[in-house]
Scaffold this motif. Structure first.
Motif, PDB file in Angstrom:
ATOM      1  N   UNK A 101       0.821  -1.210   0.000  1.00  0.00           N
ATOM      2  CA  UNK A 101       0.000   0.000   0.000  1.00  0.00           C
ATOM      3  C   UNK A 101       0.856   1.261   0.000  1.00  0.00           C
ATOM      4  N   UNK A 102       2.187   1.085   0.022  1.00  0.00           N
ATOM      5  CA  UNK A 102       3.074   2.248   0.035  1.00  0.00           C
ATOM      6  C   UNK A 102       3.062   2.987   1.352  1.00  0.00           C
ATOM      7  N   UNK A 103       2.819   2.272   2.462  1.00  0.00           N
ATOM      8  CA  UNK A 103       2.761   2.878   3.785  1.00  0.00           C
ATOM      9  C   UNK A 103       3.920   2.328   4.618  1.00  0.00           C
ATOM     10  N   UNK A 104       4.644   3.226   5.262  1.00  0.00           N
ATOM     11  CA  UNK A 104       5.809   2.831   6.042  1.00  0.00           C
ATOM     12  C   UNK A 104       5.738   3.478   7.417  1.00  0.00           C
ATOM     13  N   UNK A 105       6.329   2.800   8.411  1.00  0.00           N
ATOM     14  CA  UNK A 105       6.348   3.352   9.761  1.00  0.00           C
ATOM     15  C   UNK A 105       7.065   4.700   9.756  1.00  0.00           C
ATOM     16  N   UNK A 106       6.440   5.714  10.310  1.00  0.00           N
ATOM     17  CA  UNK A 106       7.099   7.032  10.343  1.00  0.00           C
ATOM     18  C   UNK A 106       8.151   7.085  11.442  1.00  0.00           C
ATOM     19  N   UNK A 108       9.511   9.345  14.728  1.00  0.00           N
ATOM     20  CA  UNK A 108       8.981  10.397  15.606  1.00  0.00           C
ATOM     21  C   UNK A 108       9.317  11.772  15.043  1.00  0.00           C
ATOM     22  N   UNK A 109       8.368  12.678  15.080  1.00  0.00           N
ATOM     23  CA  UNK A 109       8.551  13.991  14.481  1.00  0.00           C
ATOM     24  C   UNK A 109       9.811  14.680  14.995  1.00  0.00           C
ATOM     25  N   UNK A 110      10.112  14.521  16.273  1.00  0.00           N
ATOM     26  CA  UNK A 110      11.273  15.178  16.870  1.00  0.00           C
ATOM     27  C   UNK A 110      12.591  14.592  16.394  1.00  0.00           C
ATOM     28  N   UNK A 111      12.561  13.416  15.724  1.00  0.00           N
ATOM     29  CA  UNK A 111      13.789  12.740  15.313  1.00  0.00           C
ATOM     30  C   UNK A 111      14.037  12.813  13.803  1.00  0.00           C
ATOM     31  N   UNK A 112      13.213  13.555  13.064  1.00  0.00           N
ATOM     32  CA  UNK A 112      13.445  13.693  11.631  1.00  0.00           C
ATOM     33  C   UNK A 112      14.772  14.416  11.393  1.00  0.00           C
ATOM     34  N   UNK A 113      15.533  13.942  10.396  1.00  0.00           N
ATOM     35  CA  UNK A 113      16.880  14.459  10.166  1.00  0.00           C
ATOM     36  C   UNK A 113      16.850  15.928   9.761  1.00  0.00           C
ATOM     37  N   UNK A 114      15.959  16.280   8.845  1.00  0.00           N
ATOM     38  CA  UNK A 114      15.896  17.652   8.342  1.00  0.00           C
ATOM     39  C   UNK A 114      14.660  18.371   8.856  1.00  0.00           C
ATOM     40  N   UNK A 115      14.813  19.657   9.071  1.00  0.00           N
ATOM     41  CA  UNK A 115      13.692  20.479   9.481  1.00  0.00           C
ATOM     42  C   UNK A 115      12.705  20.615   8.332  1.00  0.00           C
ATOM     43  N   UNK A 116      11.432  20.579   8.628  1.00  0.00           N
ATOM     44  CA  UNK A 116      10.413  20.686   7.590  1.00  0.00           C
ATOM     45  C   UNK A 116      10.550  22.007   6.847  1.00  0.00           C
ATOM     46  N   UNK A 117      10.582  21.919   5.502  1.00  0.00           N
ATOM     47  CA  UNK A 117      10.682  23.117   4.676  1.00  0.00           C
ATOM     48  C   UNK A 117      12.076  23.693   4.576  1.00  0.00           C
ATOM     49  N   UNK A 167      12.776  12.546  -5.476  1.00  0.00           N
ATOM     50  CA  UNK A 167      12.152  12.785  -4.178  1.00  0.00           C
ATOM     51  C   UNK A 167      10.769  12.154  -4.203  1.00  0.00           C
ATOM     52  N   UNK A 168      10.204  11.948  -3.025  1.00  0.00           N
ATOM     53  CA  UNK A 168       8.853  11.400  -2.924  1.00  0.00           C
ATOM     54  C   UNK A 168       7.846  12.535  -2.806  1.00  0.00           C
ATOM     55  N   UNK A 169       6.643  12.284  -3.293  1.00  0.00           N
ATOM     56  CA  UNK A 169       5.606  13.303  -3.323  1.00  0.00           C
ATOM     57  C   UNK A 169       4.564  13.105  -2.237  1.00  0.00           C
ATOM     58  N   UNK A 170       4.938  12.438  -1.149  1.00  0.00           N
ATOM     59  CA  UNK A 170       4.001  12.224  -0.054  1.00  0.00           C
ATOM     60  C   UNK A 170       4.780  12.126   1.253  1.00  0.00           C
ATOM     61  N   UNK A 171       4.192  11.464   2.264  1.00  0.00           N
ATOM     62  CA  UNK A 171       4.813  11.414   3.596  1.00  0.00           C
ATOM     63  C   UNK A 171       6.156  10.691   3.615  1.00  0.00           C
ATOM     64  N   UNK A 172       6.481   9.906   2.584  1.00  0.00           N
ATOM     65  CA  UNK A 172       7.771   9.207   2.553  1.00  0.00           C
ATOM     66  C   UNK A 172       8.953  10.158   2.466  1.00  0.00           C
ATOM     67  N   UNK A 173       8.728  11.394   2.023  1.00  0.00           N
ATOM     68  CA  UNK A 173       9.827  12.353   1.925  1.00  0.00           C
ATOM     69  C   UNK A 173      10.311  12.821   3.299  1.00  0.00           C
ATOM     70  N   UNK A 174       9.600  12.460   4.371  1.00  0.00           N
ATOM     71  CA  UNK A 174      10.047  12.813   5.718  1.00  0.00           C
ATOM     72  C   UNK A 174      11.416  12.221   6.034  1.00  0.00           C
ATOM     73  N   UNK A 176      13.896  12.028   4.088  1.00  0.00           N
ATOM     74  CA  UNK A 176      14.937  12.635   3.262  1.00  0.00           C
ATOM     75  C   UNK A 176      14.945  14.160   3.461  1.00  0.00           C
ATOM     76  N   UNK A 177      14.449  14.944   2.516  1.00  0.00           N
ATOM     77  CA  UNK A 177      14.515  16.406   2.651  1.00  0.00           C
ATOM     78  C   UNK A 177      13.486  16.953   3.626  1.00  0.00           C
ATOM     79  N   UNK A 178      12.427  16.185   3.896  1.00  0.00           N
ATOM     80  CA  UNK A 178      11.322  16.627   4.759  1.00  0.00           C
ATOM     81  C   UNK A 178      10.723  17.933   4.256  1.00  0.00           C
ATOM     82  N   UNK A 179      10.630  18.057   2.942  1.00  0.00           N
ATOM     83  CA  UNK A 179      10.082  19.256   2.310  1.00  0.00           C
ATOM     84  C   UNK A 179       9.286  18.851   1.082  1.00  0.00           C
TER      85      UNK A 179
END
Length: 500
Positions: A101-106, A108-117, A167-174, A176-179
């Protein structure tokens, strides 16, 4: 669990294929032409080999070299995330992967490598342009009122022959660039492309042309050995690379039913490297393999630089004023974006729209000089991005100016030099996510589902805390809750030409 997640991310991020195809001609036009946007209506140099090959049959033998530069100044303002939508540290004890289904465990928001945007959307890119035109059997065909001409045109990016930055066009980009990213720009403006065409003229009333555009791509597959499961950063890698090419045919005609008035049309087939399937293999020393299995496999797919079918119809009229020819022109172009395939070989959930764009301009021609101006309007094919997907694109409005001067060297040879520039505005566009849109209908993925099972420690009420926090929507989708995109593209081209 940690190691499996790590290896999965490594497969996707590092061992994917590098592919390449060119879109720069479609986006910025012929940078070395006096009128970059309207070359499909009338081409006055070697750029006809790609844009309107039928016009080759009106040209003298020539060789052209040019240099173009593109300045991209673009921005995406991510809307602030409301409270209550973050993915908490409890996700370390939850596994919701559903690859089908293209769904992967996220994370934690506080542990994402790059800041959103935090992605940078600006760039400065240069390209060298080469072109040549040659008439065949000129003397014999002139007696019959005809002409047969061949032409070539090539773009060589200064930054490198092939560039691919997927890059991915959905939540999977979190991961990587998180943007969110501009879909039709970036690496698509940094690719090699070449075109070769032939044209024939039949009297003064009709001419036709046909050509092929060639783009290259590189497919990379890897075999990896990890000696120590406790230290996955130590790896032995063998890479297998294969350079291929995609070929796209196109056709054009120019009819001159009434003196001075011309009707022109072009048809370009899709540019597509095809969906390349990847099958990378990794051996891990000490891994508990399943029966009859000797390595881990990671399958994915990639494509690049997709351009749809394009059909254009244009018209122009020549007015004679002493030694000058004044030519107003206009055209409409239909692009079948509804067939679009993104960088990972996926079709958008929200189907793109076919578009109609328009160009118009005026060119003044004289044996010793040319000057022109033009404008274009190109609507975005991307529909409202209210759900899971984050395709970023804007309507474009632009104008161009150009001037070329020609000098006679002998009775048969002259040289020319010129400069042209264009500016395209990316009209401001705002997207807002619809939280009520159903996930099964392409809505946002609840990355901490209400029915997620918690497998962590129970001390200090952690299970009860998790069950409370999982209620409602939690997502790291970088496009949530929305964004505003805008910017501009500035192009400047200079060229030198020898005509004989």
């Amino acid at each position: 669990m940690f190691l499996k997640k790590f290896l999965s991310i490594v497969f996707i991020a590092f061992f994917a294929a590098n592919l390449a195809a060119s879109s720069v001609l479609e986006l910025v036009g012929a940078q070395d032409s006096v009128h970059p946007f309207t070359s499909r209506i009338i081409s006055t140099g070697a750029e006809a080999a790609y844009f309107n090959p039928a016009d080759l049959a009106t040209l003298d033998d020539s060789f052209k070299i040019g240099f173009g530069m593109t300045i991209q100044n673009k921005s995406i303002s991510h809307k602030a995330r409301p409270d209550g939508y973050d993915v908490t540290e409890h996700m370390h004890y939850v596994n919701i992967n559903d690859a089908e289904a293209g769904i992967y465990s996220p994370l934690p928001t506080s542990e994402l490598i790059n800041k959103r945007g935090s992605a940078d959307y600006d760039s400065f890119d240069g390209v060298i342009m080469l072109g040549a035109v040659k008439n065949i059997a000129k003397k014999s065909l002139e007696k019959l009122g005809g002409q047969l001409t061949v032409g070539v045109y090539a773009l060589l990016p200064i930054s490198g022959i092939q560039t691919q930055e997927p890059f991915f066009n959905d939540e999977r980009e979190q991961y990587f660039s998180n943007s969110v990213q501009f879909e039709l720009y970036g690496d698509r403006l940094k690719q090699f492309s070449a075109a070769a065409a032939i044209a024939g003229r039949f009297g003064r009333y009709f001419r036709i042309g046909a050509g092929i555009a060639i783009s290259t791509y590189t497919k990379t597959q890897n075999r990896v050995f990890v000696p120590n499961t406790t230290d996955p950063s130590l790896q032995l890698i063998n890479a297998k690379m294969n350079v291929g090419a995609s070929v796209m045919p196109y056709f054009s005609f120019v009819a001159n039913p009434v003196a001075g008035w011309h009707l022109t049309g072009t048809f370009h087939f899709p540019t597509n490297t095809g969906i390349v399937k990847l099958n990378n293999e990794m051996q891990v020393n000490g891994w508990d393999y399943e029966e009859n299995q000797r390595w881990l496999t990671a399958e994915s797919s990639m494509t690049a630089g997709y351009q749809p079918i394009k059909l254009s119809i244009g018209t122009y009229y020549d007015f004679k004023v002493k030694d000058y020819t004044i030519t107003p022109m206009a055209s409409f172009e239909w692009s079948r974006w509804s067939t679009y395939v993104n960088r990972h070989g996926e079709k958008p959930i929200d189907k793109w729209d076919d578009t109609f764009s328009t160009t118009a301009g005026l060119i003044m021609r004289h044996p010793e000089r040319r000057a022109a101006f033009g404008f274009n309007y190109v609507p975005s094919p991307v529909p409202a991005q209210t759900g899971r997907e984050n395709y970023v694109d804007n309507d474009r409005f632009g104008f161009s100016l150009g001037y070329h001067e020609y000098f006679g060297i002998t009775d048969q040879v002259k040289i020319g030099a010129g400069i042209s520039g264009s500016l395209q505005w990316l009209l401001s566009r705002t997207e807002t996510k619809d939280e009520e849109r159903d996930q099964k209908d392409g809505g946002l993925i609840d990355e901490m589902p209400d029915d997620a099972e918690y497998n962590g420690p129970n001390g200090s009420g952690q299970r009860a805390e998790f069950e409370e926090l999982r209620k409602g929507l939690q997502t790291n989708n970088p496009g949530f809750p929305g964004w505003t995109s805008k910017g501009f593209l500035l192009n400047i081209g200079i060229s030198a030409e020898v005509i004989w």
